[in-house]
Design a protein around this motif. Structure first.
Motif, PDB file in Angstrom:
ATOM      1  N   THR A  98      18.756 -15.468   0.493  1.00 19.56           N
ATOM      2  CA  THR A  98      19.982 -15.516   1.293  1.00 19.56           C
ATOM      3  C   THR A  98      20.392 -16.947   1.616  1.00 19.56           C
ATOM      4  OG1 THR A  98      21.135 -14.570   3.201  1.00 19.56           O
ATOM      5  CG2 THR A  98      18.909 -15.354   3.600  1.00 19.56           C
ATOM      6  N   ASN A  99      19.421 -17.851   1.821  1.00 23.73           N
ATOM      7  CA  ASN A  99      19.775 -19.240   2.055  1.00 23.73           C
ATOM      8  C   ASN A  99      20.323 -19.902   0.799  1.00 23.73           C
ATOM      9  OD1 ASN A  99      19.037 -20.529   4.872  1.00 23.73           O
ATOM     10  ND2 ASN A  99      17.543 -18.927   4.473  1.00 23.73           N
ATOM     11  N   ALA A 100      19.835 -19.461  -0.354  1.00 24.13           N
ATOM     12  CA  ALA A 100      20.424 -19.925  -1.602  1.00 24.13           C
ATOM     13  C   ALA A 100      21.888 -19.506  -1.682  1.00 24.13           C
ATOM     14  CB  ALA A 100      19.650 -19.362  -2.794  1.00 24.13           C
ATOM     15  N   GLY A 101      22.155 -18.244  -1.277  1.00 20.44           N
ATOM     16  CA  GLY A 101      23.532 -17.761  -1.267  1.00 20.44           C
ATOM     17  C   GLY A 101      24.409 -18.545  -0.317  1.00 20.44           C
ATOM     18  N   ASP A 102      23.889 -18.830   0.893  1.00 16.59           N
ATOM     19  CA  ASP A 102      24.650 -19.632   1.856  1.00 16.59           C
ATOM     20  C   ASP A 102      25.006 -20.995   1.272  1.00 16.59           C
ATOM     21  OD1 ASP A 102      24.484 -17.608   3.696  1.00 16.59           O
ATOM     22  OD2 ASP A 102      22.828 -18.492   4.815  1.00 16.59           O
ATOM     23  N   SER A 103      24.026 -21.614   0.615  1.00 18.13           N
ATOM     24  CA  SER A 103      24.251 -22.943   0.047  1.00 18.13           C
ATOM     25  C   SER A 103      25.300 -22.907  -1.052  1.00 18.13           C
ATOM     26  CB  SER A 103      22.937 -23.500  -0.518  1.00 18.13           C
ATOM     27  OG  SER A 103      21.981 -23.657   0.492  1.00 18.13           O
ATOM     28  N   LEU A 104      25.222 -21.883  -1.899  1.00 16.33           N
ATOM     29  CA  LEU A 104      26.155 -21.792  -3.018  1.00 16.33           C
ATOM     30  C   LEU A 104      27.595 -21.671  -2.533  1.00 16.33           C
ATOM     31  CD1 LEU A 104      24.182 -19.448  -5.457  1.00 16.33           C
ATOM     32  CD2 LEU A 104      24.523 -21.913  -5.662  1.00 16.33           C
ATOM     33  N   TYR A 105      27.835 -20.771  -1.570  1.00  5.44           N
ATOM     34  CA  TYR A 105      29.228 -20.612  -1.146  1.00  5.44           C
ATOM     35  C   TYR A 105      29.700 -21.786  -0.303  1.00  5.44           C
ATOM     36  CZ  TYR A 105      28.304 -18.561   3.595  1.00  5.44           C
ATOM     37  OH  TYR A 105      27.941 -18.313   4.900  1.00  5.44           O
ATOM     38  N   THR A 106      28.793 -22.455   0.408  1.00  9.11           N
ATOM     39  CA  THR A 106      29.202 -23.631   1.175  1.00  9.11           C
ATOM     40  C   THR A 106      29.635 -24.762   0.260  1.00  9.11           C
ATOM     41  OG1 THR A 106      27.719 -23.064   3.009  1.00  9.11           O
ATOM     42  CG2 THR A 106      28.460 -25.342   2.875  1.00  9.11           C
ATOM     43  N   VAL A 107      28.832 -25.048  -0.767  1.00  8.81           N
ATOM     44  CA  VAL A 107      29.182 -26.093  -1.738  1.00  8.81           C
ATOM     45  C   VAL A 107      30.517 -25.788  -2.394  1.00  8.81           C
ATOM     46  CG1 VAL A 107      28.559 -27.131  -3.954  1.00  8.81           C
ATOM     47  CG2 VAL A 107      26.816 -26.788  -2.217  1.00  8.81           C
ATOM     48  N   ALA A 108      30.660 -24.550  -2.877  1.00  5.28           N
ATOM     49  CA  ALA A 108      31.879 -24.187  -3.602  1.00  5.28           C
ATOM     50  C   ALA A 108      33.107 -24.225  -2.695  1.00  5.28           C
ATOM     51  CB  ALA A 108      31.718 -22.800  -4.220  1.00  5.28           C
ATOM     52  N   MET A 109      32.991 -23.719  -1.471  1.00  3.64           N
ATOM     53  CA  MET A 109      34.145 -23.671  -0.575  1.00  3.64           C
ATOM     54  C   MET A 109      34.581 -25.072  -0.131  1.00  3.64           C
ATOM     55  SD  MET A 109      33.459 -20.287   1.770  1.00  3.64           S
ATOM     56  CE  MET A 109      35.058 -20.415   2.575  1.00  3.64           C
ATOM     57  N   LEU A 110      33.613 -25.921   0.215  1.00  2.57           N
ATOM     58  CA  LEU A 110      33.978 -27.275   0.659  1.00  2.57           C
ATOM     59  C   LEU A 110      34.549 -28.096  -0.480  1.00  2.57           C
ATOM     60  CD1 LEU A 110      31.072 -28.172   3.117  1.00  2.57           C
ATOM     61  CD2 LEU A 110      33.373 -27.357   3.642  1.00  2.57           C
ATOM     62  N   TRP A 111      33.983 -27.949  -1.676  1.00  2.00           N
ATOM     63  CA  TRP A 111      34.540 -28.691  -2.802  1.00  2.00           C
ATOM     64  C   TRP A 111      35.946 -28.194  -3.132  1.00  2.00           C
ATOM     65  CZ3 TRP A 111      33.827 -33.153  -4.939  1.00  2.00           C
ATOM     66  CH2 TRP A 111      34.533 -33.450  -6.105  1.00  2.00           C
ATOM     67  N   LEU A 112      36.129 -26.870  -3.115  1.00  2.00           N
ATOM     68  CA  LEU A 112      37.465 -26.319  -3.375  1.00  2.00           C
ATOM     69  C   LEU A 112      38.469 -26.810  -2.342  1.00  2.00           C
ATOM     70  CD1 LEU A 112      37.155 -22.562  -4.437  1.00  2.00           C
ATOM     71  CD2 LEU A 112      38.287 -24.411  -5.675  1.00  2.00           C
ATOM     72  N   ALA A 113      38.049 -26.858  -1.072  1.00  2.00           N
ATOM     73  CA  ALA A 113      38.949 -27.324  -0.020  1.00  2.00           C
ATOM     74  C   ALA A 113      39.380 -28.767  -0.281  1.00  2.00           C
ATOM     75  CB  ALA A 113      38.275 -27.218   1.349  1.00  2.00           C
ATOM     76  N   PHE A 114      38.438 -29.607  -0.685  1.00  2.00           N
ATOM     77  CA  PHE A 114      38.783 -31.006  -0.966  1.00  2.00           C
ATOM     78  C   PHE A 114      39.622 -31.126  -2.234  1.00  2.00           C
ATOM     79  CE2 PHE A 114      37.745 -35.147  -2.940  1.00  2.00           C
ATOM     80  CZ  PHE A 114      38.253 -35.983  -1.954  1.00  2.00           C
ATOM     81  N   GLU A 115      39.287 -30.318  -3.250  1.00  2.00           N
ATOM     82  CA  GLU A 115      40.015 -30.357  -4.521  1.00  2.00           C
ATOM     83  C   GLU A 115      41.451 -29.868  -4.351  1.00  2.00           C
ATOM     84  OE1 GLU A 115      38.603 -29.361  -8.978  1.00  2.00           O
ATOM     85  OE2 GLU A 115      38.781 -27.603  -7.688  1.00  2.00           O
ATOM     86  N   LEU A 116      41.646 -28.824  -3.547  1.00  2.00           N
ATOM     87  CA  LEU A 116      42.980 -28.265  -3.363  1.00  2.00           C
ATOM     88  C   LEU A 116      43.847 -29.095  -2.416  1.00  2.00           C
ATOM     89  CD1 LEU A 116      42.038 -24.467  -3.013  1.00  2.00           C
ATOM     90  CD2 LEU A 116      43.198 -25.547  -4.951  1.00  2.00           C
ATOM     91  N   SER A 117      43.212 -29.799  -1.463  1.00  2.00           N
ATOM     92  CA  SER A 117      43.991 -30.534  -0.461  1.00  2.00           C
ATOM     93  C   SER A 117      43.890 -32.048  -0.585  1.00  2.00           C
ATOM     94  CB  SER A 117      43.525 -30.131   0.943  1.00  2.00           C
ATOM     95  OG  SER A 117      42.199 -30.586   1.183  1.00  2.00           O
ATOM     96  N   GLY A 118      42.754 -32.534  -1.102  1.00  4.60           N
ATOM     97  CA  GLY A 118      42.527 -33.973  -1.168  1.00  4.60           C
ATOM     98  C   GLY A 118      42.371 -34.607   0.205  1.00  4.60           C
ATOM     99  N   SER A 119      42.053 -33.811   1.222  1.00  6.80           N
ATOM    100  CA  SER A 119      42.012 -34.303   2.599  1.00  6.80           C
ATOM    101  C   SER A 119      40.643 -34.062   3.223  1.00  6.80           C
ATOM    102  CB  SER A 119      43.093 -33.604   3.437  1.00  6.80           C
ATOM    103  OG  SER A 119      42.912 -33.852   4.817  1.00  6.80           O
ATOM    104  N   THR A 120      40.048 -35.116   3.807  1.00 10.56           N
ATOM    105  CA  THR A 120      38.800 -34.936   4.546  1.00 10.56           C
ATOM    106  C   THR A 120      39.048 -34.172   5.842  1.00 10.56           C
ATOM    107  OG1 THR A 120      39.084 -37.103   5.622  1.00 10.56           O
ATOM    108  CG2 THR A 120      37.763 -37.032   3.610  1.00 10.56           C
TER     109      THR A 120
END
Length: 429
Positions: free
Chosen positions: A24-46
């Motif tokens: 489950t912690n592996a799952g948490d890590s996977l979606y956190t990495v993907a969501m934060l990267w997507l947020a930065f990729e889609l917005s370009g904003s910290t």
């Protein structure tokens, strides 16, 4: 006591719980990495990345409200249910991508649900462990669990960063859903004992031995007060302060790390930095039990070494060296985290562990989401690298504060710790 204690690993329920936590912690890590990267990729904003990360970190702020539930409800059902919810909700992201509707708004809609589903996990681990592991094996069990809750899950951050770079974030969400399904199956096989002291106290109050939702809600306010009361006036108040400062700067770091990693080489480097953070904590958690005999106050001074490594990681020109030094900065944190868990279980009443852990976690962890919000905004003004350098001060504060406080410097080793050493009252009602 070692995390490799053979007797510990003969415990079937602990093995299942350990494996479930790993997955489950592996799952948490996977979606956190993907969501934060997507947020930065889609917005370009910290700023956007920081706001999204703040939502994902809200369990640290809200877990105080989960403490009474952890101490009273059937944890078997909560364990399984949280995995089913997360595995189902995370599928909304690849579905949105497939239909052309994936944007920042979808990420902000999904994040709160994932956050709430994981809310009970941290205080539940502290309260659950003494119910499946003998007291003398608690240090080894805490160390073993720290390898997944504080360490190996971050290794999946590194793998997640590479996965995003090669296959894309939406594919990662599909794999992530499968991890939660596996974790649910593992948790379903865990058989929990009962908290004997809690049962005696419950019966003395004329409450049902088997808690119901109605009985939990009826006693909710008094349970919250119990968690605060047992901490008031203890040494832990000052320790919570140092952790709160460190967590604030950690929140800042997690908010700007996608941008910092992008400047060094893209999503793969971002994942490596997260992985280094986890490996550092993993190493610390594995060697932590070896330091049971070292005065706890002296161990806290080692956070100063972590601050020096952190600052050097930002200043060096080599991305590889940055990753290595950033990982070394987190080793002292891993040591103090695993010993801190054992310390809780040694000095606080067993039937209050869920409430105490949740109260401590909220008081010190509330600054994590706040740091993410502030960090995203500060980085927009100062720049990512200067902000990253300033965050080294979080670990430095712990070392300086302890150095200036003789009471903290003189804290005994965890192995010899008693409630009186930390001003904890042991009398029960």
């Amino acid at each position: 006591m070692s995390a490799l204690d053979r007797g510990l690993w003969r415990n079937t329920d602990f093995r299942r719980f350990f494996a479930g936590q790993f997955v489950t912690n592996a799952g948490d890590s996977l979606y956190t990495v993907a969501m934060l990267w997507l947020a930065f990729e889609l917005s370009g904003s910290t700023l956007v990345t920081g706001a999204l990360n703040a939502i994902l970190l809200l369990p640290w702020l809200l877990q105080v409200f989960a403490g009474p539930l952890v101490d009273r409800l059937a944890l078997e059902h909560v364990l399984v249910g949280s995995q089913v919810i997360q595995g189902t909700v995370v599928l909304a992201l690849p579905l949105a991508a497939a239909t052309g509707h994936l944007d920042v708004g979808v990420l902000f809609a999904v994040a709160p649900i994932l956050m709430l589903a994981s809310l009970l996990m941290f205080p539940m681990e502290t309260a659950l462990l003494p119910r499946i592991v003998d007291d003398e094996r608690l240090p080894g069990a805490n160390s073993a669990l720290s390898t997944v809750t504080l360490g190996l899950d971050m290794v999946f951050d590194a793998l997640g960063g590479g996965f995003v770079a090669v296959f894309g974030a939406t594919t990662l969400f599909l794999a992530d859903s499968a991890t939660f399904a596996v974790a649910a199956l593992l948790f379903a096989g865990v058989r929990l004992g009962t908290a004997t002291v809690a049962d005696e106290r419950t019966e003395s109050r004329g409450e049902p031995a088997v808690a119901t939702v109605r009985s939990v809600l009826r006693s909710y306010v008094s349970d919250l007060r119990d968690g605060v009361r047992v901490l008031r006036g203890t040494v832990f108040v000052e320790l919570i302060l140092t952790t709160a400062v460190a967590n604030f700067t950690t929140g800042v770091t997690l908010a700007i790390l996608p941008a910092f990693g992008d400047g060094l080489g893209g999503p793969a480097v971002y994942g490596l930095l997260l992985g280094a953070l986890g490996i550092g904590r993993l190493v610390g958690s594995l060697v932590g039990p070896w330091f049971e005999g070292v005065p706890y106050g002296r161990l806290l001074l080692a956070h100063g070494l972590g601050a020096c490594c952190w600052l050097a990681a930002v200043l060096v020109s080599s991305p590889a060296l940055t990753v290595v030094l950033f990982g070394l900065a987190w080793v002292p944190v891993g040591v103090s985290s695993v010993l801190g868990s054992t310390l809780n279980q040694r000095v606080f009443p067993a039937d209050l562990l869920g409430r105490v852990s949740a109260t401590k976690g909220t008081a010190s962890g509330a600054t994590l989401p706040l740091g993410s919000l502030v960090g995203g905004a500060v980085a927009e003004v100062l720049g990512t690298t200067p902000t990253m350098a300033l965050t080294a001060g979080g670990f430095g504060f712990t070392a300086i504060y302890v150095l200036l406080r003789p009471r903290l410097r003189g804290l005994p080793a965890v192995r010899a710790a008693t409630p009186e050493d930390f001003d904890v009252e042991t009398a029960t009602e």
